[in-house]
Motif scaffolding. Structure first.
Motif, PDB file in Angstrom:
ATOM      1  N   ALA A 153     -47.932   7.297 -34.819  1.00 17.06           N
ATOM      2  CA  ALA A 153     -48.306   8.690 -35.089  1.00 17.06           C
ATOM      3  C   ALA A 153     -47.230   9.639 -34.541  1.00 17.06           C
ATOM      4  N   THR A 154     -46.965   9.572 -33.233  1.00 21.03           N
ATOM      5  CA  THR A 154     -46.033  10.534 -32.629  1.00 21.03           C
ATOM      6  C   THR A 154     -44.618  10.337 -33.182  1.00 21.03           C
ATOM      7  N   LEU A 155     -44.101   9.125 -33.140  1.00 23.92           N
ATOM      8  CA  LEU A 155     -42.745   8.903 -33.667  1.00 23.92           C
ATOM      9  C   LEU A 155     -42.741   8.857 -35.197  1.00 23.92           C
ATOM     10  N   GLY A 156     -43.927   8.829 -35.792  1.00 25.67           N
ATOM     11  CA  GLY A 156     -44.028   8.927 -37.253  1.00 25.67           C
ATOM     12  C   GLY A 156     -43.500  10.244 -37.793  1.00 25.67           C
ATOM     13  N   GLU A 157     -43.413  11.266 -36.919  1.00 29.59           N
ATOM     14  CA  GLU A 157     -42.867  12.568 -37.323  1.00 29.59           C
ATOM     15  C   GLU A 157     -41.357  12.529 -37.531  1.00 29.59           C
ATOM     16  N   VAL A 158     -40.705  11.554 -36.931  1.00 30.52           N
ATOM     17  CA  VAL A 158     -39.235  11.514 -36.954  1.00 30.52           C
ATOM     18  C   VAL A 158     -38.779  11.064 -38.342  1.00 30.52           C
ATOM     19  N   ASP A 159     -37.849  11.810 -38.917  1.00 28.18           N
ATOM     20  CA  ASP A 159     -37.460  11.535 -40.308  1.00 28.18           C
ATOM     21  C   ASP A 159     -36.598  10.267 -40.408  1.00 28.18           C
ATOM     22  N   ASP A 160     -36.567   9.720 -41.621  1.00 33.55           N
ATOM     23  CA  ASP A 160     -35.904   8.438 -41.874  1.00 33.55           C
ATOM     24  C   ASP A 160     -34.408   8.424 -41.544  1.00 33.55           C
ATOM     25  N   ALA A 161     -33.754   9.597 -41.641  1.00 31.14           N
ATOM     26  CA  ALA A 161     -32.299   9.629 -41.444  1.00 31.14           C
ATOM     27  C   ALA A 161     -31.903   9.669 -39.970  1.00 31.14           C
ATOM     28  N   THR A 162     -32.857   9.972 -39.094  1.00 30.13           N
ATOM     29  CA  THR A 162     -32.561  10.054 -37.659  1.00 30.13           C
ATOM     30  C   THR A 162     -32.123   8.690 -37.137  1.00 30.13           C
ATOM     31  N   VAL A 206     -27.134  -0.317 -31.718  1.00 30.36           N
ATOM     32  CA  VAL A 206     -27.943   0.901 -31.756  1.00 30.36           C
ATOM     33  C   VAL A 206     -27.307   1.946 -32.665  1.00 30.36           C
ATOM     34  N   GLY A 207     -28.090   3.010 -32.968  1.00 28.91           N
ATOM     35  CA  GLY A 207     -27.569   4.089 -33.806  1.00 28.91           C
ATOM     36  C   GLY A 207     -27.827   3.880 -35.291  1.00 28.91           C
ATOM     37  N   ARG A 208     -28.697   2.926 -35.620  1.00 26.39           N
ATOM     38  CA  ARG A 208     -29.067   2.694 -37.021  1.00 26.39           C
ATOM     39  C   ARG A 208     -30.251   3.600 -37.374  1.00 26.39           C
ATOM     40  N   PRO A 209     -30.449   3.914 -38.652  1.00 30.40           N
ATOM     41  CA  PRO A 209     -31.467   4.911 -39.014  1.00 30.40           C
ATOM     42  C   PRO A 209     -32.911   4.413 -38.884  1.00 30.40           C
ATOM     43  N   MET A 210     -33.798   5.369 -38.696  1.00 29.18           N
ATOM     44  CA  MET A 210     -35.234   5.066 -38.604  1.00 29.18           C
ATOM     45  C   MET A 210     -35.746   4.397 -39.871  1.00 29.18           C
TER      46      MET A 210
END
Ligand SMILES: [Zn+2]
Length: 250
Positions: A153-162, A206-210
């Motif tokens: 839920a909370t991290l579900g707000e983070v967009d796919d490109a992040t 690390v640093g790969r997209p969501m």
């Protein structure tokens, strides 16, 4: 965003972010040496520390960094602040703040610790020991329901490109666990092949997209028990808890 990855201790990562004026923030300085070296090499002045949680392998470098930069502002969640030691600015309200000319959100993601935070700014998410590549942190202080809510839920707000910058290099082991659950999954197989080759080259994974995380991380797929390979459990929290228990002994 320009994120410099700093290997710390055995398999921890700290992250250095800078602004145009030569000020910098560091996320999770588990030790001071790599941070001070990077600052000196790049001619930067450290103004902020973002502490995702209170564990020593994430804040152990603080005393030495404070000695070099007495005006250093350390930002953490109020529930973890008291365990960190020294002056800490506790996040308030919904965790929004400004630093280095950027708007940040400190997302409260309890589970690993009760005051765990994921810092989201620009196109980067610094997730500490809450969300790893293909995995999640152990439940030391919170429970499965808390962590399931934090991740989905909370991290579900983070967009796919992040881009995801977690606290440890656990990617290969986590993807091997995922492959055991999902042996025919092409996204998991490809992510594992990539991670193994990068680790062999000494390159951080690390640093790969969501977006990739949402395809390959079993802990972000626990809404679907079939995808978890756990047809005997209910989807959601129960599936998440079963996965976490399996990973604890993997
Ligand atoms: Zn931790």
């Amino acid at each position: 965003m320009d994120v410099e990855i700093l290997a710390c201790l055995e398999d921890n990562y700290a992250y250095l972010v800078r602004d145009e004026a030569g000020c910098a923030a560091v996320v999770d300085p588990g030790e001071a040496g790599p941070v001070l070296s990077a600052l000196a090499r790049r001619g930067l002045r450290l103004t902020h520390v973002f502490a995702t949680h209170h564990h020593g392998d994430h804040v152990g470098g603080l005393p030495a960094l404070r000695a070099h930069f007495p005006a250093l502002r350390v930002i953490a969640h109020p529930r973890d602040a008291a365990h960190i030691g020294g002056p800490v600015e506790a996040l308030a309200g919904d965790g929004r703040f400004e630093a280095l000319g950027l708007r940040w959100r400190g997302l409260h993601v309890p589970g690993h610790t009760l005051g765990a935070v994921a810092f989201w700014g620009g196109d980067a998410l610094f997730s500490g020991d809450t969300l790893f590549r293909a995995g999640c942190g152990r439940l030391f202080e919170g429970d499965a329901a808390m962590m399931h809510h934090a991740l989905n839920a909370t991290l579900g707000e983070v967009d796919d490109a992040t881009r995801l910058y977690p606290g440890h290099e656990y990617t290969v082991k986590n993807l091997r666990f995922a492959q055991g659950l999902l042996p025919d999954d092409v996204d998991v197989r490809e992510a594992l092949r990539e991670a193994e080759s990068w680790v062999a080259e000494g390159r951080p994974t690390v640093g790969r997209p969501m977006a990739l995380e949402r395809l390959t991380n079993p802990f972000l797929r626990s809404h679907d028990a079939r995808l978890c390979g756990l047809t005997e459990t209910e989807p959601g929290v129960a599936c998440f808890a079963a996965l976490r228990a399996r990973r604890d002994v993997f």
